[in-house]
Enzyme design. Sequence first.
Site, PDB file in Angstrom:
ATOM      1  N   TRP A 103       0.828  -1.208   0.000  1.00 26.85           N
ATOM      2  CA  TRP A 103       0.000   0.000   0.000  1.00 26.85           C
ATOM      3  C   TRP A 103       0.858   1.252   0.000  1.00 26.85           C
ATOM      4  O   TRP A 103       0.549   2.231  -0.675  1.00 26.85           O
ATOM      5  CB  TRP A 103      -0.983  -0.009   1.174  1.00 26.85           C
ATOM      6  CG  TRP A 103      -1.935  -1.160   1.091  1.00 26.85           C
ATOM      7  CD1 TRP A 103      -2.024  -2.223   1.945  1.00 26.85           C
ATOM      8  CD2 TRP A 103      -2.932  -1.396   0.071  1.00 26.85           C
ATOM      9  NE1 TRP A 103      -2.997  -3.090   1.522  1.00 26.85           N
ATOM     10  CE2 TRP A 103      -3.571  -2.604   0.383  1.00 26.85           C
ATOM     11  CE3 TRP A 103      -3.325  -0.697  -1.070  1.00 26.85           C
ATOM     12  CZ2 TRP A 103      -4.592  -3.144  -0.397  1.00 26.85           C
ATOM     13  CZ3 TRP A 103      -4.344  -1.225  -1.850  1.00 26.85           C
ATOM     14  CH2 TRP A 103      -4.969  -2.436  -1.514  1.00 26.85           C
ATOM     15  N   ASP A 171      -2.094   6.583   6.431  1.00 24.54           N
ATOM     16  CA  ASP A 171      -3.085   5.648   5.901  1.00 24.54           C
ATOM     17  C   ASP A 171      -3.373   4.640   7.018  1.00 24.54           C
ATOM     18  O   ASP A 171      -2.540   3.794   7.317  1.00 24.54           O
ATOM     19  CB  ASP A 171      -2.523   4.951   4.656  1.00 24.54           C
ATOM     20  CG  ASP A 171      -3.447   3.870   4.108  1.00 24.54           C
ATOM     21  OD1 ASP A 171      -4.518   3.629   4.696  1.00 24.54           O
ATOM     22  OD2 ASP A 171      -3.079   3.251   3.089  1.00 24.54           O
ATOM     23  N   LYS A 195     -12.316  -2.295   6.269  1.00 30.56           N
ATOM     24  CA  LYS A 195     -11.558  -3.203   7.124  1.00 30.56           C
ATOM     25  C   LYS A 195     -12.117  -3.176   8.544  1.00 30.56           C
ATOM     26  O   LYS A 195     -12.374  -4.212   9.124  1.00 30.56           O
ATOM     27  CB  LYS A 195     -10.073  -2.826   7.128  1.00 30.56           C
ATOM     28  CG  LYS A 195      -9.491  -2.585   5.725  1.00 30.56           C
ATOM     29  CD  LYS A 195      -8.767  -3.746   5.130  1.00 30.56           C
ATOM     30  CE  LYS A 195      -8.494  -3.683   3.640  1.00 30.56           C
ATOM     31  NZ  LYS A 195      -7.736  -2.553   3.133  1.00 30.56           N
TER      32      LYS A 195
HETATM   33  C1  LIG Z   1      -7.151  -2.062   1.831  1.00 33.79           C
HETATM   34  C2  LIG Z   1      -6.176  -0.977   1.960  1.00 33.79           C
HETATM   35  C3  LIG Z   1      -6.128   0.100   1.045  1.00 33.79           C
HETATM   36  C4  LIG Z   1      -7.010   0.168  -0.179  1.00 33.79           C
HETATM   37  O1  LIG Z   1      -8.257   0.604   0.120  1.00 33.79           O
HETATM   38  P1  LIG Z   1      -9.355   0.820  -1.037  1.00 33.79           P
HETATM   39  O2  LIG Z   1     -10.474   1.397  -0.255  1.00 33.79           O
HETATM   40  O3  LIG Z   1      -9.637  -0.506  -1.641  1.00 33.79           O
HETATM   41  O4  LIG Z   1      -8.792   1.773  -2.043  1.00 33.79           O
HETATM   42  C5  LIG Z   1      -5.195   1.092   1.263  1.00 33.79           C
HETATM   43  N1  LIG Z   1      -4.360   1.048   2.307  1.00 33.79           N
HETATM   44  C6  LIG Z   1      -4.366   0.031   3.195  1.00 33.79           C
HETATM   45  C7  LIG Z   1      -3.412   0.035   4.336  1.00 33.79           C
HETATM   46  C8  LIG Z   1      -5.267  -1.012   3.041  1.00 33.79           C
HETATM   47  O5  LIG Z   1      -5.267  -2.037   3.913  1.00 33.79           O
END
Ligand SMILES: *Cc1c(COP(=O)(O)O)cnc(C)c1O
Length: 359
Positions: A103, A171, A195
């Site tokens: 990511w 993030d 998540k």
């Molecule tokens: C799943 C995830 C993403 C991607 O998220 P989307 O909503 O599918 O764009 C980005 N960063 C992390 C750390 C993730 O676990």
Amino acid sequence: MTARKFNFNPGPAVLPLEVLQQASKDIINFRGCGMGIMEISHRGPQFKQMYQELISRARKIMNLGDDFHILFLGGGASSQFYMIPMNLLNHERTADYVNTGTWSKKAIKEAKLFGNVHVAGSSADSNFNHIPDTIQYSEKPAYVHITSNNTIFGTQWQQFPVVTHAPLICDMSSDFLSRRFDANAFDMIYAGAQKNIGPAGVTFILLKQGLLEKMNQGLPTMLTYQTHVNKDSSFNTPPVYGMYIINEVFKWILDTGGLTEIEAVNDRKAGMIYDIMDQHADFYRGAARKDSRSKMNITLRLPSETLEKAFLEQAEGKGFFGLKGHRSVGGIRVSMYNACPKEAVARLADFMLEFKKQQ
Ligand SMILES: *Cc1c(COP(=O)(O)O)cnc(C)c1O
């Protein structure tokens, strides 16, 4: 209804049953208004009331200062990978990124489109099995970007870096609201909902006023944070249903006892699996270095791929679902977000001991 599985999916992932039960009613008739949550206007009183609850619950859970704006945007966390540098970077400036895996790499790739990137730390040399020990910032970065939990590699910052010389952006998609943390130490936090806090299709964003004031002008309206701040995320039709579920999940978090209790439960859950891995370290081989272990996604390998296949097959037979590791690590990945019940983890722990004994 067929019984619900023990859901260890990495995302979209398990949601609290209470939330789903409530949602199943509100889908048809939201709080007695005679219309379902997906059928009401985002300009109407029912939505406005729900939105106010959502904002005040978010502020309460994280003890947020007044200088934070809260946004709900579409496009997933992945859209933040380009929206952040588009709004904050230019070709005369550098942004610092800590590269902790897939990511982070995606975020770095997008940032390079808008300016210079300095990789301030990386664990690429060891297939991202730990959080980098040393971080070296550039001289005057436009911002510093980190990924709090690395969903694929199973690593997590145990303590966030203290950054005072530049805005700190994180993030938090895969461990948002899974533990106590000082949100006020960040200038921006973003998290795809799917998540830990809701369904896919909405990204939760915290943004400090001070950072907003540093942003580039002249961008497309929808890609300008200020647009969404000015209109409380309702410049266009916001992701109403996702926001509704997040509001219910926030209620559930507060009813559970807030982040203190959520963290305590998550510690216990992760402990059940890591204890078995530590006791049988030659069989259940942790992929992440011990000092970087994630409490959300536990990554492990077995002595052979044949055993891994057998493990996954037997696990599915017993109702455990979503345990296959990501292809870049292989093996097994146990994702246990907030809503994954303790009982499910306890049952999985029993199964792991039983499976080991058979060999
Ligand atoms: C799943 C995830 C993403 C991607 O998220 P989307 O909503 O599918 O764009 C980005 N960063 C992390 C750390 C993730 O676990």
